[in-house]
Design a protein around this motif. Structure first.
Motif, short mmCIF file in Angstrom:
data_model
loop_
_atom_site.label_atom_id
_atom_site.label_comp_id
_atom_site.label_asym_id
_atom_site.label_seq_id
_atom_site.Cartn_x
_atom_site.Cartn_y
_atom_site.Cartn_z
N PHE A 243 0.83 -1.19 0.00
CA PHE A 243 0.00 0.00 0.00
C PHE A 243 0.87 1.25 0.00
O PHE A 243 1.89 1.31 0.70
CB PHE A 243 -0.92 0.02 1.22
CG PHE A 243 -2.10 -0.89 1.09
CD1 PHE A 243 -3.10 -0.64 0.17
CD2 PHE A 243 -2.22 -2.01 1.90
CE1 PHE A 243 -4.19 -1.48 0.04
CE2 PHE A 243 -3.30 -2.85 1.79
CZ PHE A 243 -4.29 -2.59 0.86
N VAL A 244 0.48 2.22 -0.80
CA VAL A 244 1.17 3.51 -0.85
C VAL A 244 0.12 4.59 -0.63
O VAL A 244 -0.76 4.78 -1.48
CB VAL A 244 1.88 3.73 -2.20
CG1 VAL A 244 2.67 5.03 -2.18
CG2 VAL A 244 2.80 2.56 -2.52
N THR A 245 0.19 5.29 0.49
CA THR A 245 -0.86 6.25 0.81
C THR A 245 -0.35 7.33 1.75
O THR A 245 0.68 7.17 2.40
CB THR A 245 -2.06 5.53 1.46
OG1 THR A 245 -3.10 6.46 1.74
CG2 THR A 245 -1.65 4.84 2.74
N ALA A 246 -1.09 8.43 1.81
CA ALA A 246 -0.72 9.54 2.69
C ALA A 246 -1.35 9.40 4.07
O ALA A 246 -1.06 10.19 4.96
CB ALA A 246 -1.17 10.87 2.07
N PHE A 247 -2.16 8.38 4.27
CA PHE A 247 -2.94 8.30 5.51
C PHE A 247 -2.53 7.08 6.32
O PHE A 247 -2.90 5.95 6.01
CB PHE A 247 -4.43 8.22 5.17
CG PHE A 247 -4.91 9.41 4.38
CD1 PHE A 247 -5.26 10.58 5.01
CD2 PHE A 247 -4.98 9.35 2.99
CE1 PHE A 247 -5.69 11.68 4.28
CE2 PHE A 247 -5.40 10.44 2.25
CZ PHE A 247 -5.76 11.62 2.90
N VAL B 196 2.02 -6.91 2.05
CA VAL B 196 3.44 -7.17 2.29
C VAL B 196 4.07 -5.99 3.03
O VAL B 196 4.91 -6.15 3.90
CB VAL B 196 4.18 -7.41 0.96
CG1 VAL B 196 5.68 -7.54 1.18
CG2 VAL B 196 3.66 -8.68 0.31
N ASP B 197 3.65 -4.77 2.66
CA ASP B 197 4.20 -3.58 3.31
C ASP B 197 3.24 -2.41 3.12
O ASP B 197 2.25 -2.50 2.38
CB ASP B 197 5.58 -3.25 2.74
CG ASP B 197 6.45 -2.50 3.75
OD1 ASP B 197 5.91 -2.02 4.78
OD2 ASP B 197 7.66 -2.38 3.52
N TYR B 198 3.59 -1.31 3.77
CA TYR B 198 2.75 -0.12 3.81
C TYR B 198 3.68 1.09 3.80
O TYR B 198 4.45 1.30 4.72
CB TYR B 198 1.93 -0.16 5.11
CG TYR B 198 0.93 0.95 5.29
CD1 TYR B 198 1.31 2.18 5.80
CD2 TYR B 198 -0.40 0.75 4.97
CE1 TYR B 198 0.39 3.19 5.97
CE2 TYR B 198 -1.33 1.75 5.14
CZ TYR B 198 -0.93 2.97 5.65
OH TYR B 198 -1.85 3.96 5.82
N VAL B 199 3.67 1.85 2.70
CA VAL B 199 4.61 2.96 2.52
C VAL B 199 3.84 4.27 2.48
O VAL B 199 2.85 4.40 1.76
CB VAL B 199 5.41 2.79 1.21
CG1 VAL B 199 6.39 3.94 1.05
CG2 VAL B 199 6.14 1.46 1.21
N LEU B 200 4.31 5.25 3.26
CA LEU B 200 3.64 6.54 3.32
C LEU B 200 4.16 7.49 2.25
O LEU B 200 5.34 7.48 1.90
CB LEU B 200 3.85 7.18 4.70
CG LEU B 200 3.13 6.52 5.88
CD1 LEU B 200 3.49 7.23 7.17
CD2 LEU B 200 1.62 6.53 5.66
#
Length: 268
Positions: free
Chosen positions: A81-85, A98-102
């Protein structure tokens, strides 16, 4: 180096472009499509069967979580996931991302995400291979995976034998068809059409029952209604939607569903 076929899904064009540029630094990442909404993402997944998807969560219409709910089980790629929140992080990992990138994405953090993807793919390939073998042995022996594990430890796995011929009864006559002569089999209602030596023999049977009589080292299901003799395959032709066509040495052309692709992956 094996390429990780990747989708980028984000409703912001600058975000897609920025992530694409950063991912170009990784030799094993191959960007096969960029999507600006959930609808395009679902279509791209169906078309390309990607290994990995960088997915924005907040998008108009179908958001990132909704995309995952709509993906068919056989087609689901790894998700970063790639998100600002960041309040979505817990939900993201609960659905096994797998991962979560801001945003804005930092190079160092992206490297960590890609490393996690690589590790996950390596582990997944190994685990899936073992699972397929265990499932195959379970079908043959009727034993549970735990029992098979113990049998492997004790070197007690039985040698399964399969009949060399299939008996086909018709109007008081019985025709014996050698398994090695069978090119392929297709289901037609309650009957199986067995194609062997340019002839078609009709047998009243279920696909499951007939499949149990054929050695899985030689015969594999490539579609819910088709079994093929692996020794008869002459060509494997890719198709634009991620499917394959098998051309047999007698000229027959058979469609292989994506969900069965792993069964003959070793020859593709």
């Amino acid at each position: 180096m094996s390429k990780i076929r990747t989708l980028i899904v984000d409703d912001e064009s600058l975000a897609r472009r920025g992530l694409s540029i950063r991912l170009e630094k990784f030799d094993d990442i191959e960007i096969i499509a960029e999507c600006k909404n959930g609808r395009e993402a679902l279509a791209a997944i169906d078309t390309y069967s990607p290994d990995l998807m960088f997915l924005d969560i907040q998008m108009p219409g179908i958001d990132g979580f909704e995309v995952l709910k709509k993906i068919q089980g056989d087609n689901i790629p790894l998700i970063v996931f790639v998100t600002a929140f960041d309040q979505y992080a817990v939900d993201a990992f609960e659905i096994h991302a797998v991962d979560y990138v801001l945003k804005p994405v930092e190079d160092e953090r992206l490297l960590i995400a890609v490393e996690r993807v690589r590790h996950h793919l390596q582990q997944s390939n190994s685990n899936n291979h073992k699972k397929r073998l265990m499932d195959l042995i379970a079908n043959i022996t009727g034993q549970s995976p735990a029992q098979i594990d113990q049998m492997l430890v004790n070197n007690e796995l039985p040698n399964e034998t399969y009949p060399e011929k299939i008996a086909i009864k018709d109007r008081g006559e019985t025709t014996l068809v050698h398994n090695t002569d069978i090119a392929w089999i297709e289901a037609a209602g309650d009957y199986m059409c067995i194609h062997a030596n340019d002839q078609v023999h009709v047998l009243r049977s279920t696909m499951k029952d007939l499949e149990s009589k054929l050695n899985p080292q030689n015969f594999q299901r490539i579609h819910r209604s088709t079994i093929v003799n692996l020794d008869k395959i002459e060509k494997v032709c890719s198709h634009i939607n991620g499917e394959y066509y098998l051309v047999l040495n007698g000229g027959s052309r058979l469609k292989m569903s994506r969900s069965y692709r792993d069964k003959i992956k070793h020859i593709i």
